[in-house]
Write a protein that holds these residues in place. Structure first.
Motif, PDB file in Angstrom:
ATOM      1  N   PHE A 240      75.033  37.815  69.283  1.00 26.58           N
ATOM      2  CA  PHE A 240      74.978  39.230  69.652  1.00 26.58           C
ATOM      3  C   PHE A 240      76.401  39.731  69.872  1.00 26.58           C
ATOM      4  CE2 PHE A 240      70.840  37.607  70.566  1.00 26.58           C
ATOM      5  CZ  PHE A 240      69.969  38.657  70.282  1.00 26.58           C
ATOM      6  N   THR A 242      78.706  42.824  71.527  1.00 25.13           N
ATOM      7  CA  THR A 242      78.737  43.929  72.491  1.00 25.13           C
ATOM      8  C   THR A 242      80.162  44.464  72.572  1.00 25.13           C
ATOM      9  OG1 THR A 242      76.979  42.913  73.811  1.00 25.13           O
ATOM     10  CG2 THR A 242      78.307  44.617  74.889  1.00 25.13           C
ATOM     11  N   PRO A 254      79.738  51.847  77.596  1.00 21.56           N
ATOM     12  CA  PRO A 254      79.183  51.008  76.523  1.00 21.56           C
ATOM     13  C   PRO A 254      79.338  51.698  75.169  1.00 21.56           C
ATOM     14  CG  PRO A 254      77.651  51.199  78.374  1.00 21.56           C
ATOM     15  CD  PRO A 254      78.722  52.214  78.592  1.00 21.56           C
ATOM     16  N   ALA A 257      75.803  47.504  71.219  1.00 14.64           N
ATOM     17  CA  ALA A 257      75.209  46.221  71.598  1.00 14.64           C
ATOM     18  C   ALA A 257      74.096  45.945  70.597  1.00 14.64           C
ATOM     19  CB  ALA A 257      74.664  46.270  73.021  1.00 14.64           C
ATOM     20  N   GLN A 258      74.305  44.949  69.746  1.00 17.16           N
ATOM     21  CA  GLN A 258      73.319  44.671  68.690  1.00 17.16           C
ATOM     22  C   GLN A 258      73.503  43.260  68.162  1.00 17.16           C
ATOM     23  OE1 GLN A 258      75.277  46.751  64.836  1.00 17.16           O
ATOM     24  NE2 GLN A 258      74.793  48.180  66.508  1.00 17.16           N
ATOM     25  N   ASN A 281      78.614  51.045  65.484  1.00 20.36           N
ATOM     26  CA  ASN A 281      77.940  52.137  66.202  1.00 20.36           C
ATOM     27  C   ASN A 281      77.854  53.385  65.329  1.00 20.36           C
ATOM     28  OD1 ASN A 281      80.612  53.011  66.205  1.00 20.36           O
ATOM     29  ND2 ASN A 281      80.437  53.994  68.229  1.00 20.36           N
ATOM     30  N   THR A 298      85.488  43.347  73.255  1.00 23.67           N
ATOM     31  CA  THR A 298      84.498  42.900  72.283  1.00 23.67           C
ATOM     32  C   THR A 298      83.976  41.536  72.732  1.00 23.67           C
ATOM     33  OG1 THR A 298      85.673  44.039  70.522  1.00 23.67           O
ATOM     34  CG2 THR A 298      84.077  42.380  69.857  1.00 23.67           C
ATOM     35  N   PRO A 304      71.738  38.437  74.154  1.00 19.77           N
ATOM     36  CA  PRO A 304      72.123  39.829  74.435  1.00 19.77           C
ATOM     37  C   PRO A 304      72.500  40.005  75.896  1.00 19.77           C
ATOM     38  CG  PRO A 304      69.741  39.655  74.189  1.00 19.77           C
ATOM     39  CD  PRO A 304      70.306  38.320  73.784  1.00 19.77           C
ATOM     40  N   PRO A 307      72.117  45.655  79.472  1.00 18.29           N
ATOM     41  CA  PRO A 307      72.955  46.854  79.651  1.00 18.29           C
ATOM     42  C   PRO A 307      73.024  47.350  81.081  1.00 18.29           C
ATOM     43  CG  PRO A 307      70.874  47.407  78.578  1.00 18.29           C
ATOM     44  CD  PRO A 307      70.945  45.913  78.615  1.00 18.29           C
ATOM     45  N   TRP A 310      76.409  47.046  83.202  1.00 18.19           N
ATOM     46  CA  TRP A 310      77.529  47.998  83.171  1.00 18.19           C
ATOM     47  C   TRP A 310      77.373  49.111  84.189  1.00 18.19           C
ATOM     48  CZ3 TRP A 310      80.507  44.953  80.937  1.00 18.19           C
ATOM     49  CH2 TRP A 310      80.153  44.231  79.797  1.00 18.19           C
ATOM     50  N   GLU A 328      76.651  36.464  81.926  1.00 19.55           N
ATOM     51  CA  GLU A 328      76.216  37.642  82.678  1.00 19.55           C
ATOM     52  C   GLU A 328      76.605  37.550  84.142  1.00 19.55           C
ATOM     53  OE1 GLU A 328      72.050  38.148  81.932  1.00 19.55           O
ATOM     54  OE2 GLU A 328      72.430  39.424  80.176  1.00 19.55           O
TER      55      GLU A 328
END
Length: 652
Positions: A240, A242, A254, A257-258, A281, A298, A304, A307, A310, A328
């Motif tokens: 992933f 981000t 942000p 994120a994908q 994006n 980056t 993932p 979100p 943030w 995380e």
């Protein structure tokens, strides 16, 4: 070129950055860590070797009021990533433009920002003290182009007495440390696999990566949509990607994120597909609304990133439902301002790229013609102003006459005054009013009204009972400043001294004797009855930043009383003075200021700027209230203002 741990290269005619991203360990004792692995999830325990990250240090100015300093200290002490100490990264000081406001000032050379200026003309080498920073922004063009310099911008926290002051201080401290903690997670060892990030103002099509960079930087014009495309050879198909930005004021934005994918938008190449994975994006570009430097992070990870991380802020505590794995947990620690970080199992690559949002960079400011007043004059010269609550060298509101943007310091300036000692300032009655008293401030101890001196709130005002009479008008007022220990400090430092009112033989003003008027009033000639904001040539009038002076000659009082505009005044209570030829004169904005004379090497106050007919006209002298005729009234007004707590008073 090397920037931190980034190796920049050209990618098909456009600048991009290859970024090495092996994860580096950060750590301390896990016992007090709210994001320790065994407190948040049932996943297998990871090896954690904790240590602290160096805190940010701040210094409190000695000019802060004791109660304000104590409250500020309590906010700093409550934050684990901050401490008060030597070799500070930041200083908290009163705003020299508006002393009731408090500033948080980054110290150049002490923070991690070592980039050169975006505009080479604004480059300042070496460290800078707080005084150096203020002096730098005394040049109006520097304020307008501050984002393009490498000089830190002070942050105005507002009134120390306002209920939002301490929360605003805390929020700014949190943003600075959050930025530091996030950037500390950047990979820092070796140059293995990496990623290239293309940032553009157009949708990247085919094999191009359009990114404007005429100044040699990664640049995007402010308020234009920005497209980010990440090309990574460290990602796998189950990885992933981000991307987040840290804005110039420390906010986290942000960007994308994908999951990493094999095909780049609008372009497919079997060889590139085998070597790289992509994310972008393009369906949701972001706008950079603030000019200046952005840090782009980056992150390539196995899973993932939630979100919600943030949106974490200082003091929120543990969130086990979305601070799950080692990556995380470290991001969560950084977002809440913790000075802890840990090494964790699994792979994640974090890298930083620098991006500049650009804005128009205008030329230098205007230069005002005139004679600078001597340094010693600033010890008694006062300025009356109504602060606009923003930077003095910023612009606000509408354009002035002549379609010229006036600076805030020009719009806030009202009048001059003379410091008489013991917290009293003598000025003209038409400069003050009961309605405007609460917004009025007095600045002392400087010739430069954009950066220097100290400003004081007004406690009470006395005006002469004849200040509005149609005859024998006495345009005189006395201001008592709100008590402050800064007055005594300025006097001890020799920056402030009372000017005596001329008495006895010193008050004699023979015809032709030289007197000097000083002030920050308008500098262009104005025809009688003309628009005060335009000079005789139709150019916009400006206020000087530095105190100016003009030497005048004493004229017979009859020359003034001959003008019908001066019929309101009593001949025995005024000084009539002018230059005889066009050009030298007091003008709008000089009202209330001192008219002085040198007697045996000592300056004494002989007059108060009161009235004129236009500005700088041939054989048109101005009227000044004769200070010696009002010494008795001044003493009565002082007595009155000492007895009362506050308010606006009429004294006969």
């Amino acid at each position: 070129m090397m920037i931190g741990s980034m190796a920049c290269m050209l990618v098909i005619g456009a600048m991009a950055c290859m970024v090495s991203m092996p994860f580096a360990a950060r750590s301390q004792d896990q016992a007090s860590d709210p994001f320790a692995a065994d407190t948040l999830s049932s996943e297998p325990p990871v090896r954690v070797e904790m240590r602290t990250t160096a805190p940010l240090r701040v210094r409190l100015s000695e000019d802060l009021e004791p109660d304000d300093a104590a409250a500020i200290r309590s906010v700093i002490d409550a934050r684990p990533g901050w401490e008060i100490g030597a070799r500070p990264h930041y200083e908290i000081v009163p705003n020299p433009e508006f002393f009731e406001h408090i500033l948080l000032v980054p110290i150049k050379g002490m923070t991690d920002d070592t980039l050169s200026a975006f505009d080479p003309a604004l480059q300042k080498l070496g460290p800078m003290s707080v005084e150096d920073i203020f002096e730098y922004y005394a040049e109006p063009s520097h304020e307008a182009r501050a984002w393009a310099s490498n000089v830190p911008q002070p942050i105005d926290l507002g009134f120390a007495s306002h209920p939002d002051f301490l929360p605003a201080l805390g929020q700014n401290l949190d943003r600075f440390y959050r930025r530091k903690a996030l950037l500390a997670l950047e990979s820092s060892r070796g140059y293995g696999n990496g990623s290239a990030v293309c940032i553009s103002v157009e949708t990247p099509l085919d094999d191009t990566c359009p990114m404007p960079g005429p100044d040699g930087w990664n640049t995007v014009p402010v308020d234009r949509p920005a497209y980010f495309t990440v090309r990574s050879n460290s990602a796998r198909l189950d990885s992933f990607i981000t991307v987040v930005m840290i804005t110039p004021n420390g906010e986290i934005v942000p960007v994308l994120a994908q999951p990493a994918r094999a095909q780049r938008y609008g372009y497919f190449d079997p060889e590139e597909q085998s070597r790289y994975l992509f994310a972008d994006n393009l369906d949701a570009p972001v706008s950079l609304g603030q000019p200046g430097r952005y840090d782009v992070l980056t992150i390539v990870s196995d899973e993932p990133i939630d979100p919600r991380i943030w949106r974490l802020r200082q003091g929120m505590g543990a969130h086990g439902e979305f601070c799950r794995n080692g990556l995380e947990r470290n991001l969560c620690r950084a977002m809440i301002g913790s000075n802890l970080a840990s090494e964790y199992s699994g792979s994640a690559n974090i890298a930083r790229q620098i991006l500049w949002a650009t804005a128009y960079r205008g030329g230098t400011g205007y230069v005002t013609n005139g004679t600078l007043a001597e340094l010693g004059v600033s010890r008694w010269q006062a300025q009356l102003f109504t602060p606009r609550g923003r930077s003095p060298l910023g612009r606000s509101g509408r354009r002035g006459p002549g379609l010229v943007w006036l600076y805030n310091f020009e719009k806030s300036h009202k009048c001059g005054g003379s410091y008489l000692g013991d917290g009293f300032v003598l000025t003209a009655a038409h400069c003050v009013s009961k309605a405007g008293m609460k917004d009025l401030y007095v600045r002392l101890g400087t010739r430069n009204i954009t950066t220097g001196g100290n400003s004081f709130a007004v406690q009470s005002i006395a005006v002469h009972n004849r200040s509005k009479w149609s005859s024998q008008r006495a345009d005189v007022a006395l201001i008592k400043l709100r008590p402050s220990r800064r007055l005594a400090t300025l006097q001890q430092q020799g920056k402030l001294a009372a000017i005596p009112i001329a008495q006895g033989r010193m008050s004699a003003l023979p015809r032709g004797s030289t007197v000097t008027v000083t002030g920050w009033g308008l500098t262009g000639a104005i025809a009688p009855g003309g628009d005060a904001m335009l000079d005789q040539e139709g150019n916009a009038q400006r206020n000087p930043r530095h105190l100016l002076k003009a030497n005048l000659s004493v004229r017979p009082t009859s020359e003034c009383t001959a003008f019908s505009s001066y019929r309101f005044f009593s001949a025995g209570e005024v000084v009539c003075a002018g230059s005889g030829t066009a050009g030298r004169d007091a003008c709008f904005g000089d009202s209330g200021g001192p008219l002085t004379r040198s007697v045996r090497g000592r300056r004494v106050l002989v007059g108060i700027v009161s009235a004129g007919i236009g500005c700088g006209q041939d054989n048109t002298p101005g009227v000044y209230m004769r200070a010696s005729r009002f010494t008795g009234w001044v003493n009565r007004a002082k007595s009155k203002l000492r007895r009362v707590q506050s308010g606006f008073h009429v004294v006969s």
